[in-house]
Design a protein around this motif. Structure first.
Motif, PDB file in Angstrom:
ATOM      1  N   MET A  78       0.842  -1.193   0.000  1.00 16.55           N
ATOM      2  CA  MET A  78       0.000   0.000   0.000  1.00 16.55           C
ATOM      3  C   MET A  78       0.878   1.244   0.000  1.00 16.55           C
ATOM      4  N   LEU A  79       0.664   2.127  -0.947  1.00 19.05           N
ATOM      5  CA  LEU A  79       1.370   3.401  -0.979  1.00 19.05           C
ATOM      6  C   LEU A  79       0.535   4.447  -0.240  1.00 19.05           C
ATOM      7  N   CYS A  80       1.229   5.329   0.477  1.00 18.78           N
ATOM      8  CA  CYS A  80       0.561   6.209   1.433  1.00 18.78           C
ATOM      9  C   CYS A  80       0.346   7.617   0.866  1.00 18.78           C
ATOM     10  N   ALA A  81      -0.860   8.165   1.101  1.00 21.31           N
ATOM     11  CA  ALA A  81      -1.170   9.544   0.689  1.00 21.31           C
ATOM     12  C   ALA A  81      -1.040  10.509   1.864  1.00 21.31           C
ATOM     13  N   HIS A  82      -1.543  10.105   3.051  1.00 18.35           N
ATOM     14  CA  HIS A  82      -1.526  10.973   4.232  1.00 18.35           C
ATOM     15  C   HIS A  82      -1.325  10.132   5.482  1.00 18.35           C
ATOM     16  N   ILE A  83      -0.768  10.751   6.535  1.00 24.35           N
ATOM     17  CA  ILE A  83      -0.636  10.106   7.842  1.00 24.35           C
ATOM     18  C   ILE A  83      -1.220  11.041   8.891  1.00 24.35           C
ATOM     19  N   ASN A  84      -2.190  10.537   9.657  1.00 28.70           N
ATOM     20  CA  ASN A  84      -2.803  11.338  10.708  1.00 28.70           C
ATOM     21  C   ASN A  84      -1.749  11.656  11.774  1.00 28.70           C
ATOM     22  N   PRO A  85      -1.540  12.942  12.089  1.00 28.37           N
ATOM     23  CA  PRO A  85      -0.451  13.311  13.006  1.00 28.37           C
ATOM     24  C   PRO A  85      -0.675  12.844  14.451  1.00 28.37           C
ATOM     25  N   ILE A  86      -1.910  12.563  14.822  1.00 22.29           N
ATOM     26  CA  ILE A  86      -2.195  12.145  16.207  1.00 22.29           C
ATOM     27  C   ILE A  86      -2.188  10.624  16.324  1.00 22.29           C
ATOM     28  N   THR A  87      -2.974   9.955  15.477  1.00 27.65           N
ATOM     29  CA  THR A  87      -3.124   8.495  15.586  1.00 27.65           C
ATOM     30  C   THR A  87      -2.082   7.739  14.788  1.00 27.65           C
ATOM     31  N   LEU A  88      -1.400   8.412  13.866  1.00 28.84           N
ATOM     32  CA  LEU A  88      -0.440   7.826  12.924  1.00 28.84           C
ATOM     33  C   LEU A  88      -1.087   6.813  11.975  1.00 28.84           C
ATOM     34  N   LYS A  89      -2.411   6.857  11.921  1.00 30.05           N
ATOM     35  CA  LYS A  89      -3.116   6.025  10.945  1.00 30.05           C
ATOM     36  C   LYS A  89      -2.772   6.501   9.539  1.00 30.05           C
ATOM     37  N   GLU A  90      -2.627   5.553   8.597  1.00 31.50           N
ATOM     38  CA  GLU A  90      -2.252   5.899   7.228  1.00 31.50           C
ATOM     39  C   GLU A  90      -3.453   5.800   6.289  1.00 31.50           C
ATOM     40  N   GLN A  91      -3.528   6.753   5.376  1.00 32.10           N
ATOM     41  CA  GLN A  91      -4.535   6.703   4.313  1.00 32.10           C
ATOM     42  C   GLN A  91      -3.814   6.356   3.015  1.00 32.10           C
ATOM     43  N   SER A  92      -4.247   5.291   2.357  1.00 31.91           N
ATOM     44  CA  SER A  92      -3.589   4.888   1.108  1.00 31.91           C
ATOM     45  C   SER A  92      -3.942   5.860  -0.015  1.00 31.91           C
ATOM     46  N   VAL A  93      -3.102   5.872  -1.025  1.00 32.78           N
ATOM     47  CA  VAL A  93      -3.382   6.711  -2.191  1.00 32.78           C
ATOM     48  C   VAL A  93      -4.710   6.288  -2.820  1.00 32.78           C
ATOM     49  N   LYS A  94      -4.949   4.982  -2.911  1.00 35.36           N
ATOM     50  CA  LYS A  94      -6.195   4.508  -3.535  1.00 35.36           C
ATOM     51  C   LYS A  94      -7.422   4.950  -2.733  1.00 35.36           C
ATOM     52  N   GLU A  95      -7.313   4.877  -1.408  1.00 37.49           N
ATOM     53  CA  GLU A  95      -8.445   5.312  -0.580  1.00 37.49           C
ATOM     54  C   GLU A  95      -8.732   6.797  -0.796  1.00 37.49           C
ATOM     55  N   HIS A  96      -7.663   7.604  -0.829  1.00 30.56           N
ATOM     56  CA  HIS A  96      -7.824   9.049  -1.055  1.00 30.56           C
ATOM     57  C   HIS A  96      -8.424   9.307  -2.436  1.00 30.56           C
ATOM     58  N   LEU A  97      -7.911   8.633  -3.471  1.00 31.10           N
ATOM     59  CA  LEU A  97      -8.429   8.846  -4.822  1.00 31.10           C
ATOM     60  C   LEU A  97      -9.895   8.436  -4.918  1.00 31.10           C
ATOM     61  N   ASP A  98     -10.243   7.318  -4.275  1.00 32.93           N
ATOM     62  CA  ASP A  98     -11.642   6.865  -4.308  1.00 32.93           C
ATOM     63  C   ASP A  98     -12.560   7.872  -3.615  1.00 32.93           C
ATOM     64  N   ASN A  99     -12.137   8.388  -2.459  1.00 29.91           N
ATOM     65  CA  ASN A  99     -12.953   9.368  -1.727  1.00 29.91           C
ATOM     66  C   ASN A  99     -13.134  10.653  -2.532  1.00 29.91           C
ATOM     67  N   VAL A 100     -12.030  11.141  -3.092  1.00 31.96           N
ATOM     68  CA  VAL A 100     -12.088  12.403  -3.842  1.00 31.96           C
ATOM     69  C   VAL A 100     -12.927  12.223  -5.108  1.00 31.96           C
ATOM     70  N   SER A 101     -12.779  11.095  -5.785  1.00 30.88           N
ATOM     71  CA  SER A 101     -13.552  10.885  -7.023  1.00 30.88           C
ATOM     72  C   SER A 101     -15.050  10.804  -6.725  1.00 30.88           C
ATOM     73  N   LYS A 102     -15.394  10.208  -5.567  1.00 32.87           N
ATOM     74  CA  LYS A 102     -16.806  10.106  -5.199  1.00 32.87           C
ATOM     75  C   LYS A 102     -17.402  11.496  -4.952  1.00 32.87           C
ATOM     76  N   MET A 103     -16.663  12.340  -4.206  1.00 34.33           N
ATOM     77  CA  MET A 103     -17.155  13.694  -3.940  1.00 34.33           C
ATOM     78  C   MET A 103     -17.155  14.534  -5.212  1.00 34.33           C
ATOM     79  N   SER A 104     -16.086  14.445  -5.974  1.00 29.54           N
ATOM     80  CA  SER A 104     -15.987  15.232  -7.204  1.00 29.54           C
ATOM     81  C   SER A 104     -17.086  14.837  -8.193  1.00 29.54           C
ATOM     82  N   MET A 105     -17.423  13.564  -8.218  1.00 31.23           N
ATOM     83  CA  MET A 105     -18.530  13.094  -9.059  1.00 31.23           C
ATOM     84  C   MET A 105     -19.851  13.709  -8.577  1.00 31.23           C
TER      85      MET A 105
END
Length: 808
Positions: free
Chosen positions: A1-28
């Motif tokens: 999994m390639l990473c797009a963002h890391i939450n500064p508090i929890t250090l949870k990672e958001q994958s590039v695919k997850e970010h792209l899917d979320n943005v495409s859904k909203m942009s649509m």
């Protein structure tokens, strides 16, 4: 999994695919509002394709581990890869709509971090093609390989592109129906680009914000339930209003006309109501009924002066009792300084009811960068009410008209132009396309006669009034009102409005001195209103005046901020010579509720009132002088009334004729042979320069100089900066903002701080900086004022106050 963002508090990672899917859904979702759902989805999927590399993944992890090291920020270009993919696969074709669609999509993607780039600049350099053909490097190939793996090939992408091409073709069929001219067609193409750019920018920023804050995305509101609830509340409130006086009954007629007109289909309409005709609540009654019938998403009030936001927002909140769904947006309090974290905080206009200024509205459509434009998609499927439309800057008129034609016809927005003094926007070179039977109030001339409550009196003198003679003139009026038998049950009051803050301040100070010398029993209450005061401060002064008017003797000295839309009534008004539209608005603050049969509004000229840099006021003065002289010679042609629709029409005929050459927005030197309208449409200068450079014509479909136009665009002639001031609760907010807080908490503080902010001109900002009056918080992304530079009398002051230690 390639990473797009890391939450500064929890250090949870958001994958590039997850970010792209979320943005495409909203942009649509945002694109679907204008039948561009596939185009929106495609831009969202591809916008961060460049993050699909090991190098970017390492950069994100390093930045998370070393948050104070900003040295690598911006060193990896991840915004071009998706654009190049579309360009390489779809752009080079003889199919014009395919080529156009490919450029629209590529341009939105490659620009999404710094703002829309120029396609051609004024020197004829093909920025777009150069970017698409020279930015390719080894990272692109890696990003494309990884992207194909995650999306199992690119068949879905190709299918989306073909559907997108059909969507764009349909949009242009509709654009040609609005206005078949090539110039408007090119301008509308640029607006379409900005709309798509808005979709991806807002989706990208909002998804990043919610992930970094660990928040869920805001749940959508059931709009039909909301509009039903608000309609019922407003109708109940309106039923409770007294209907005793002639003015009460006339306002009710206007209100009922607006309620009935809400049944008409969406379009571009005019609400011409005499000052004091109750247009705020009448237009709200229209908007809520229309939103309910036509399933609209939002209601916008676009207002020329922040003072009217203060009052209108309070009136609307008091009636609807739903502060949670009403946004007041006076200022941008986050500086667009490329600080990635704070870019996430810019205002989105996602509330159901938004009150904002004409400056913010025009910046959203025409300014550069990414801050304002992210809001644009929320204008679609909305009702946009322009209160006091006559205040639109002359240089913006043709761009405004074409943008409104686009918003109404392509974005399904309903437009209402409100004022007592309707400008002739449908007669300009790029005319506003009013709907058939556009007037909500049909018997306009009769209504103006019925609402007549004041007489305009021309009191100009040779050379103009000095500050001292103005003081004497105002005091004489007060004495006259004191002794007038007609209003003996109500104590005297005078409002004097000036064109500049300096003139108002000088007269205020002179009156204060004279007042102090009077015996106590003869003294007046003297108030001062200025745009150097924050909204909360102005509202406090207005509230105090309203409570005391009629019970104590009052003089108010103000700039023009009070003259449009502020529900307050004085026994007499003195107005410094200005445009007749401004004078008419000022007259609306006199005898507003018909307290007497008819009151006087005096027009005066002021010695030394320097309006040389205030071109709109200066030109308005000249046209007003011409009308006043013609009225003196033959009042019959104006229906014997300086405030009649015939008089106003004559004024605008002169004003627009004299300034027609300015309406395309002339670019600043050295490019002042060109206009911004041309730069945002055909860009003929850039095209001609390209031809000279290359001995052939550019094959670009979009030639606009977006970046150049955005950099040069200013609604007013100086840049303004929103500054938070330490007035009452503002002081605590400054402390909270400067402390340790999450982005979510900071966003809430900034919304509250709208009430404690002042817009500062660039020249004034430099003065304050030199005096040490400003403090930058959060890496200088938020600017605040030191306490000693704010006073009760004047608001922001530029006088050298003693420098005390401030614990910010």
């Amino acid at each position: 999994m390639l990473c797009a963002h890391i939450n500064p508090i929890t250090l949870k990672e958001q994958s590039v695919k997850e970010h792209l899917d979320n943005v495409s859904k909203m942009s649509m979702e945002y694109g679907a509002k204008v039948s561009l759902e596939n185009t929106g989805e495609l831009i969202g999927i591809l916008h961060d394709m460049g993050k699909e590399t090991n190098k970017f993944d390492k950069y994100i992890h390093y930045s998370s581990s070393h948050p104070s090291d900003k040295s690598l920020r911006g060193t990896i270009n991840h915004s071009t890869a998706g654009a190049k993919f579309i360009y390489d696969n779809f752009y080079n074709t003889t199919d014009m709509f395919q080529k156009f669609t490919a450029q629209l999509i590529s341009l939105a993607i490659c620009s999404h971090h710094g703002g829309l780039i120029d396609c051609l600049d004024l020197k004829g350099i093909d920025i777009f093609t150069n970017k698409m053909e020279t930015d390719k490097d080894i990272l692109y190939d890696e990003a494309l390989r990884n992207f194909k793996l995650e999306y199992s090939g690119i068949e879905h992408i190709k299918d989306l592109f073909n559907k997108s091409k059909d969507e764009i073709e349909n949009i242009f069929i509709n654009i040609n129906k609005i206005d078949g001219s090539a110039k408007f067609g090119h301008f509308a193409a640029g607006m379409l680009e900005k709309y798509l750019f808005s979709c991806v920018i807002d989706a990208d920023r909002y998804d990043t914000y919610t992930f970094m804050e660990g928040k869920d995305q805001k749940k959508s509101i059931d709009k039909l339930d909301l509009w039903n609830e608000l309609v019922d509340k407003l109708e109940t409130k309106l039923e409770s209003y007294p209907k005793l006086t002639k003015i009460d009954l006339l306002r009710e007629e206007v209100s009922i006309a607006c309620k009935n007109f809400a049944e008409n289909k969406p379009g571009i309409y005019q609400l011409a109501v005499p000052t004091g005709g109750g247009k705020t609540l009448s237009s709200l009654r229209y908007a809520l009924g229309h939103a309910k019938k036509f399933d609209k998403d939002r209601i916008f009030y676009i207002i020329p002066f922040t003072t009217i936001i203060d009052q209108n927002a309070k009136d609307i909140k008091d009636i609807l009792c739903r502060d949670d769904i009403i946004l007041e947006h006076h200022s941008n309090l986050v500086v667009d300084n490329q600080q990635e974290d704070y870019k996430l905080l810019t205002e989105r206009w996602d509330s159901p009811i938004v009150l904002t200024t004409m400056v913010q509205f025009l910046d959203t459509l025409f300014s550069g960068g990414t801050q304002g434009v992210r809001r644009m998609h929320n204008l679609a499927n909305s009702i946009i009410i322009f209160d006091e439309i006559q205040a639109i800057p002359i240089k913006c008129i043709n761009m405004f008209n074409s943008a409104i034609n686009f918003l109404a016809n392509i974005c399904n927005a309903t437009i209402i132009l409100c004022t007592a003094t309707q400008p002739l926007l449908s007669t300009t070179k790029m005319p506003l396309m009013l709907s058939e039977n556009a007037n909500i109030i049909t018997d306009i001339h009769e209504k103006f006669k019925q609402f007549k409550r004041v007489n305009l009196v021309d009191k100009r003198i040779v050379g103009g009034y000095s500050v001292s003679t103005l003081k004497e003139f105002i005091l004489e009026i007060m004495e006259k009102l004191d002794s007038a038998s007609e209003i003996k049950d109500k104590l005297a009051s005078v409002l004097a409005i000036f064109n500049t803050k300096n003139a108002a301040k000088d007269v205020f100070n002179e009156l204060k001195k004279a007042n102090a010398d009077l015996p106590k029993e003869k003294q007046y209450l003297i108030f001062h209103l200025s745009t150097n005061m924050c909204p909360s401060h102005r509202m406090k002064i207005l509230k105090d005046m309203r409570e005391k008017l009629g019970h104590q003797r009052i003089i108010c000295i103000s700039t023009q901020l009070i003259e449009a839309g502020v529900n307050i009534s004085f026994g007499c008004v003195v107005r410094s010579l200005a445009g007749l539209d401004s004078i008419a608005q000022a007259a609306g603050r006199c005898n507003r509720h018909g307290e007497s049969s008819c009151s006087d509004v005096y027009i005066v000229n002021v010695e030394g009132e320097n309006v040389s840099k205030l071109v709109d006021i200066k030109e308005g003065q000249e046209c007003t002088k011409r009308v006043l002289d013609e009225f003196k010679a033959n009042p019959n042609i104006f229906d014997n009334d300086l405030l009649s629709p015939k008089t106003m029409e004559r004024y605008y005929k002169y004003y627009y004729y004299n300034r027609s050459a300015e309406m395309d927005y002339t670019l600043p030197k050295p490019d002042n042979d060109n206009s911004m309208y041309d730069l945002l449409s055909t860009n003929s200068e850039g095209g001609n320069s390209f031809n000279s450079r290359n001995t052939c014509k550019s094959k670009l479909m979009l030639k606009q100089g977006f970046k150049t136009a955005g950099k040069d665009f200013q609604v007013i002639d100086q840049n303004i900066t929103g500054v938070i001031v330490p007035y009452e609760e503002g002081e605590e907010l400054i402390t909270l903002i400067n402390g340790q807080c999450s982005l979510g908490e900071l966003k809430q503080y900034l919304r509250k701080a709208q009430q404690f902010s002042v817009n500062i001109y660039e020249t004034d900002k430099r003065k304050l900086e030199q005096m040490g009056g400003l403090i930058g918080l959060k890496d200088n992304a938020i600017i605040t004022l030191r306490k000693e530079f704010y006073t009760e009398d004047a608001g922001v002051t530029f006088e050298n106050a003693p420098m005390e230690f401030c614990n910010f």
